[in-house]
Design a protein around this motif. Structure first.
Motif, PDB file in Angstrom:
ATOM      1  N   ASP A 185       0.822  -1.221   0.000  1.00 27.73           N
ATOM      2  CA  ASP A 185       0.000   0.000   0.000  1.00 27.73           C
ATOM      3  C   ASP A 185       0.856   1.272   0.000  1.00 27.73           C
ATOM      4  O   ASP A 185       0.388   2.347   0.397  1.00 27.73           O
ATOM      5  N   LEU A 186       2.100   1.147  -0.436  1.00 29.14           N
ATOM      6  CA  LEU A 186       3.004   2.315  -0.452  1.00 29.14           C
ATOM      7  C   LEU A 186       2.402   3.439  -1.308  1.00 29.14           C
ATOM      8  O   LEU A 186       1.961   3.209  -2.424  1.00 29.14           O
ATOM      9  N   ASN A 187       2.367   4.648  -0.742  1.00 32.78           N
ATOM     10  CA  ASN A 187       1.952   5.797  -1.559  1.00 32.78           C
ATOM     11  C   ASN A 187       3.164   6.707  -1.783  1.00 32.78           C
ATOM     12  O   ASN A 187       4.289   6.302  -1.483  1.00 32.78           O
ATOM     13  N   ASP A 188       2.943   7.903  -2.332  1.00 24.65           N
ATOM     14  CA  ASP A 188       4.113   8.730  -2.655  1.00 24.65           C
ATOM     15  C   ASP A 188       4.404   9.793  -1.594  1.00 24.65           C
ATOM     16  O   ASP A 188       5.075  10.783  -1.860  1.00 24.65           O
ATOM     17  N   ASP A 189       3.927   9.561  -0.371  1.00 27.78           N
ATOM     18  CA  ASP A 189       4.270  10.429   0.753  1.00 27.78           C
ATOM     19  C   ASP A 189       5.766  10.232   1.058  1.00 27.78           C
ATOM     20  O   ASP A 189       6.201   9.098   1.291  1.00 27.78           O
ATOM     21  N   PRO A 190       6.557  11.319   1.041  1.00 30.21           N
ATOM     22  CA  PRO A 190       8.006  11.178   1.242  1.00 30.21           C
ATOM     23  C   PRO A 190       8.355  10.377   2.502  1.00 30.21           C
ATOM     24  O   PRO A 190       9.312   9.604   2.492  1.00 30.21           O
ATOM     25  N   ARG A 191       7.550  10.528   3.592  1.00 34.07           N
ATOM     26  CA  ARG A 191       7.865   9.779   4.816  1.00 34.07           C
ATOM     27  C   ARG A 191       7.682   8.275   4.618  1.00 34.07           C
ATOM     28  O   ARG A 191       8.470   7.476   5.099  1.00 34.07           O
ATOM     29  N   ARG A 192       6.626   7.916   3.888  1.00 37.54           N
ATOM     30  CA  ARG A 192       6.390   6.485   3.626  1.00 37.54           C
ATOM     31  C   ARG A 192       7.486   5.919   2.718  1.00 37.54           C
ATOM     32  O   ARG A 192       7.950   4.795   2.910  1.00 37.54           O
ATOM     33  N   LEU A 193       7.903   6.714   1.739  1.00 40.29           N
ATOM     34  CA  LEU A 193       8.968   6.266   0.828  1.00 40.29           C
ATOM     35  C   LEU A 193      10.274   6.057   1.594  1.00 40.29           C
ATOM     36  O   LEU A 193      10.966   5.057   1.421  1.00 40.29           O
ATOM     37  N   ALA A 194      10.585   7.018   2.476  1.00 35.75           N
ATOM     38  CA  ALA A 194      11.820   6.908   3.262  1.00 35.75           C
ATOM     39  C   ALA A 194      11.748   5.701   4.192  1.00 35.75           C
ATOM     40  O   ALA A 194      12.735   4.987   4.385  1.00 35.75           O
ATOM     41  N   GLU A 195      10.560   5.467   4.756  1.00 39.34           N
ATOM     42  CA  GLU A 195      10.377   4.328   5.664  1.00 39.34           C
ATOM     43  C   GLU A 195      10.595   2.994   4.918  1.00 39.34           C
ATOM     44  O   GLU A 195      11.262   2.086   5.432  1.00 39.34           O
ATOM     45  N   ALA A 196      10.083   2.912   3.708  1.00 43.05           N
ATOM     46  CA  ALA A 196      10.272   1.697   2.905  1.00 43.05           C
ATOM     47  C   ALA A 196      11.760   1.469   2.634  1.00 43.05           C
ATOM     48  O   ALA A 196      12.270   0.350   2.744  1.00 43.05           O
ATOM     49  N   ALA A 197      12.470   2.569   2.307  1.00 44.51           N
ATOM     50  CA  ALA A 197      13.910   2.453   2.033  1.00 44.51           C
ATOM     51  C   ALA A 197      14.649   2.048   3.308  1.00 44.51           C
ATOM     52  O   ALA A 197      15.559   1.218   3.280  1.00 44.51           O
ATOM     53  N   ARG A 198      14.232   2.632   4.438  1.00 42.95           N
ATOM     54  CA  ARG A 198      14.897   2.339   5.711  1.00 42.95           C
ATOM     55  C   ARG A 198      14.795   0.846   6.030  1.00 42.95           C
ATOM     56  O   ARG A 198      15.779   0.206   6.381  1.00 42.95           O
ATOM     57  N   ARG A 199      13.585   0.291   5.902  1.00 40.34           N
ATOM     58  CA  ARG A 199      13.399  -1.143   6.189  1.00 40.34           C
ATOM     59  C   ARG A 199      14.209  -2.013   5.236  1.00 40.34           C
ATOM     60  O   ARG A 199      14.816  -3.003   5.626  1.00 40.34           O
ATOM     61  N   HIS A 200      14.200  -1.608   3.968  1.00 41.15           N
ATOM     62  CA  HIS A 200      14.925  -2.364   2.951  1.00 41.15           C
ATOM     63  C   HIS A 200      16.432  -2.378   3.263  1.00 41.15           C
ATOM     64  O   HIS A 200      17.099  -3.408   3.159  1.00 41.15           O
ATOM     65  N   LEU A 201      16.938  -1.219   3.683  1.00 40.58           N
ATOM     66  CA  LEU A 201      18.387  -1.087   3.898  1.00 40.58           C
ATOM     67  C   LEU A 201      18.834  -1.661   5.238  1.00 40.58           C
ATOM     68  O   LEU A 201      19.935  -2.202   5.348  1.00 40.58           O
ATOM     69  N   ARG A 202      17.984  -1.528   6.252  1.00 44.13           N
ATOM     70  CA  ARG A 202      18.371  -1.964   7.604  1.00 44.13           C
ATOM     71  C   ARG A 202      18.842  -3.420   7.599  1.00 44.13           C
ATOM     72  O   ARG A 202      19.869  -3.768   8.173  1.00 44.13           O
ATOM     73  N   GLU A 203      18.098  -4.236   6.874  1.00 46.39           N
ATOM     74  CA  GLU A 203      18.436  -5.649   6.756  1.00 46.39           C
ATOM     75  C   GLU A 203      19.857  -5.829   6.190  1.00 46.39           C
ATOM     76  O   GLU A 203      20.626  -6.672   6.656  1.00 46.39           O
ATOM     77  N   LYS A 204      20.193  -4.982   5.227  1.00 44.75           N
ATOM     78  CA  LYS A 204      21.516  -5.119   4.590  1.00 44.75           C
ATOM     79  C   LYS A 204      22.631  -4.630   5.504  1.00 44.75           C
ATOM     80  O   LYS A 204      23.705  -5.228   5.577  1.00 44.75           O
ATOM     81  N   PHE A 205      22.386  -3.532   6.212  1.00 40.26           N
ATOM     82  CA  PHE A 205      23.401  -3.012   7.143  1.00 40.26           C
ATOM     83  C   PHE A 205      23.771  -4.073   8.175  1.00 40.26           C
ATOM     84  O   PHE A 205      24.929  -4.277   8.508  1.00 40.26           O
TER      85      PHE A 205
END
Lengths: 481, 284
Positions: A185-205
């Motif tokens: 349900d991702l929309n184009d709200d910058p906070r939601r976009l950043a949150e999606a990136a954060r979750r995606h990256l956290r796993e890699k870090f």
């Protein structure tokens, strides 16, 4: 030395024409550069001694470059003493081989990356992929570019050509293939976009054992590397993994911490329009109790020594990659970064790429002409690189290189003819008369709407003036003597 | 914040009194296509009580060759310039970019040519002033007694702005014009996209830049777009004409030369119609 060229890109005029037809791109760029431009102007106007700072930045860089050998050896000594290992790479190929080898030595199959121009320049990600190693970009904009299988188009904001609706689509389409997927349900709200990136990256870090970074500065007196960033992804990469490999052009060295102070004022205000960037990481070799256990510093020449031997062109090595020149450039604002056919776009790219790669290819020969010489770039450059001067200097090199051709280009013949005409008043007068007669033959209602040959590039979109019956010199002769 | 340093500030001032010998450097473009600008400069200077001379041996400052990379072709043009203007106290030119070319680059072209005599000649050449610098700095006037009852907007050309640093001198001169309705141009400091051979070599980009400039000009509702360089005006004016906007372009000199008697400067007969149509601006 064509590593940093986007393969298959046409030269600037054609690439720019393509980009100009993309109205979404032009809208995105105008909005983004306009915003950064005004933020920079506000941040700079707060600083009473801005002009002194610029001058200091230029002076420090020039002094360092004059004694570059000495500072590089000092840096190597200090980094080694602090437990790091220094590697020297003559060109992009050698740099890639060193980094790939270092990763392979760890036995790991993936690395996390801090945004770095020089690893883009040497084409590191492709080399890692060829060796079966996955490289994950962790800077938000760089992640957008990587997931979109796209090229960066800006030094600081590589995805400046994308708006948030496009970013949402890229995240939904591609994130899942490389790790944690974006929520459905991702929309184009910058906070939601950043949150999606954060979750995606956290796993890699948390998983990564090896990180690859660039550096903003290398302080020779202590052997300290410095990375300046905004998102904290850099801090994660620089502290969590066991092995840290930092890649840097040899021009990144500065002598002392006192010199660093100048650049830590110049860089954030020039690049993001901030008084200070959110994260400044500095590290010196390795420590037993904290951070990476192994630190490798790969120092890359890749055309820099060649550039240093050019008395006019060497000033491009002052560049601290702030991208202020991109944001004020009227050409960049309209065509975007891809048209420059290099990881270094905009005014600095138009001088840096031909300085580092030479002017053998058509792409590199066209770059010095990708400017109207308006001078806005020089005005904002925090280290006072006279970009218009270097552009014209490189144009002269392109022209001189072409002098040996058996069949001269039409432009050269036109320029020679023009010089012949305007070097004597009598010839100029004769040409003016002939031109006036010819122009009046093609004029309609006081306008020239169509001219032949290369001049049609003018009249395709602009009327040309009709020459008057009497030139100024003829009028003067008739009335004043 | 301290202002950005000017790259080529106005040269040391010759005395405005006594017998200052002023030479007009018309520029090849103005001579060929925009003689009304030259006539306006002469009219204006004479109205202000100064004699201006026109050395007939002059041709071109070499900017097109230099900026396109043809430095060798530039050398004879630099030599001709230095010879044509030797002995004058000041050179006045109605072009910011040509003034900048002479001030910033002639010395360098001479030096690279290896011709010591040329270097010496360039060093000894008189100071070159763009029109607004000459009026404000040398003659010390901002009110030149002009009358121009039209809505005007001013585009500060890049080389006047950034290479010469003329600042608000042209605006000060325009503000003092009687009857004028001077309106601010949005995005004024943005390049119009002319850029010499850039306008042909990168025509698509050049036109994209021009399009935004035209939009800003139309937003002002001005009847006349004014600038200190006819090369930029040829470019923006060419687009304004193609789009049939009805907005005219005029060089600063032509507005400053206009008086209640009318804007026809020193021409015994009307000059032919051009899309600039300056002659059609009969003031009431």
């Amino acid at each position: 030395m064509n590593d940093a060229t986007f393969l298959g890109m046409p030269a600037f005029p054609a690439a720019a024409a393509g980009a100009l037809r993309d109205s979404q791109l032009r809208g995105n760029l105008a909005r983004a550069t306009g915003t950064i431009r005004s933020r920079r102007a506000a941040a700079v106007s707060e600083q009473d001694d801005w002009e002194h700072l610029r001058e200091a930045g230029r002076a420090v860089k020039e002094r360092t470059l004059r004694h570059l050998d000495r500072y590089l050896l000092q840096l190597e000594e200090k980094v080694t003493a602090a437990g790091g290992t220094v590697h020297w790479a003559r060109d992009a190929e050698e740099a890639r081989r060193i980094v790939v080898g270092l990763v392979q030595d760890t036995g790991e199959r993936e690395v996390v990356k801090v945004k770095s121009m020089v690893t883009q320049e040497i084409g590191l990600n492709d080399a890692l992929a060829d060796a079966g190693i996955d490289a994950y970009e962790t800077d938000l904009a760089e992640l957008i570019v990587q997931l979109g299988q796209d090229h960066p188009s800006h030094i600081l904001v590589p995805a400046i050509h994308r708006n948030r609706a496009e970013i949402r689509e890229i995240f939904l389409r591609s994130m899942g293939a490389y790790g944690t997927a974006a929520p459905a349900d991702l929309n184009d709200d910058p906070r939601r976009l950043a949150e999606a990136a954060r979750r995606h990256l956290r796993e890699k870090f948390l998983r990564a054992k090896v990180a690859v970074s660039g550096v903003n500065f290398l302080v020779a007196e202590t052997g300290t590397a410095v990375v300046v960033e905004s998102e904290g992804n850099g801090r994660m990469c620089l502290t969590l993994p066991e092995t840290l490999i930092s890649v840097a052009g040899i021009e990144k060295v500065i002598p002392t911490w006192q010199d660093l102070e100048v650049f830590l004022q110049l860089l954030p205000r020039s690049s993001t329009g901030e008084r200070m960037n959110p994260y400044t990481s500095t590290w010196t070799g390795t420590r037993a109790d904290d951070g990476p256990r192994a630190f490798h510093l790969v120092l890359v020449d890749a055309g820099r020594t060649e550039a240093l031997s050019d008395p006019v062109g060497r000033q491009v090595l002052n560049c601290i990659r702030c991208s202020a020149c991109l944001n004020v450039c009227p050409v960049y604002e309209r065509v975007g970064g891809h048209a420059y056919g290099s990881v270094y776009p905009g005014p600095i790219g138009a001088v840096l790429s031909p300085q580092l790669r030479g002017t053998a290819s058509e792409v590199d020969r066209a770059l010095p002409y990708a400017s109207s010489l308006c001078g806005a770039c020089y005005e904002v450059c925090p280290v006072k690189i006279d970009i218009p001067e270097v552009l014209v200097h490189l144009r002269a090199r392109v022209v001189e290189d072409g002098r040996g051709r058996l069949v001269p280009k039409p432009e050269r013949l036109a320029m020679a003819a023009a010089r012949w005409v305007i070097s004597r008043p009598a010839r100029l007068t004769a040409a003016q008369r002939a031109g006036a007669v010819a122009a009046r033959l093609v004029a309609r209602r006081g306008r020239v709407g169509r001219l032949p040959g290369p001049l049609s590039r003018w009249t395709d979109t602009r009327d040309a003036p009709v020459p008057p019956a009497e030139t100024f010199s003829a009028w003067w002769k008739r009335t004043r003597r | 914040m301290s202002p950005a340093p000017v790259r080529n500030p106005s040269p040391a001032l010759p005395s405005p009194h006594g017998t200052m010998r002023i030479a007009l450097f018309i520029t090849c473009l103005n001579d060929t296509l925009f003689p009304a600008t030259g006539r306006a400069v002469v009219t204006l200077l004479e109205r202000l009580g100064h004699r201006v001379d026109f050395p007939p041996e002059q041709t071109c400052c070499g900017q097109m060759h230099f900026n396109t990379g043809y430095r060798r072709d530039c050398v004879p043009l630099v030599r001709r310039f230095a010879e044509a203007f030797a002995g004058y106290d000041a050179v006045l030119t109605p072009s910011g970019s040509c003034a900048a070319m002479v001030r910033e680059h002639h010395g360098r072209v001479a030096e690279v040519s290896g011709d010591e005599r040329l270097s010496a000649a360039v060093r000894d050449a008189p100071p070159v002033y763009e029109l607004s610098e000459f009026l404000v700095d040398v003659l010390g006037v901002t009110d030149v007694g002009a009358y121009f009852p039209h809505r005007v907007t001013y585009h500060p050309t890049c080389h006047s702005l950034r290479m010469l640093g003329v600042g608000d001198r042209p605006l000060a001169l325009l503000r003092a014009v009687r009857g004028i309705d001077l309106v601010e141009l949005g995005g004024a400091d943005q390049c119009c996209g002319f850029g010499g051979t850039f306008a042909l070599k990168n025509a698509d980009t050049s036109v994209a830049m021009c399009t935004d400039k035209v939009r800003h000009v139309l937003d002002t509702g001005a009847e006349v777009l004014c600038a200190g360089d006819n090369s930029c005006l040829m470019h923006i004016g060419g687009a304004l004409s193609r789009l049939r906007t009805g907005v005219r372009v005029m060089h600063l000199a032509e507005i400053l030369a206009s008086t209640e008697k009318g804007p026809v400067h020193g021409a015994e007969e009307p000059s032919p119609a051009s899309w600039r149509d300056t002659e059609r601006t009969k003031t009431p």
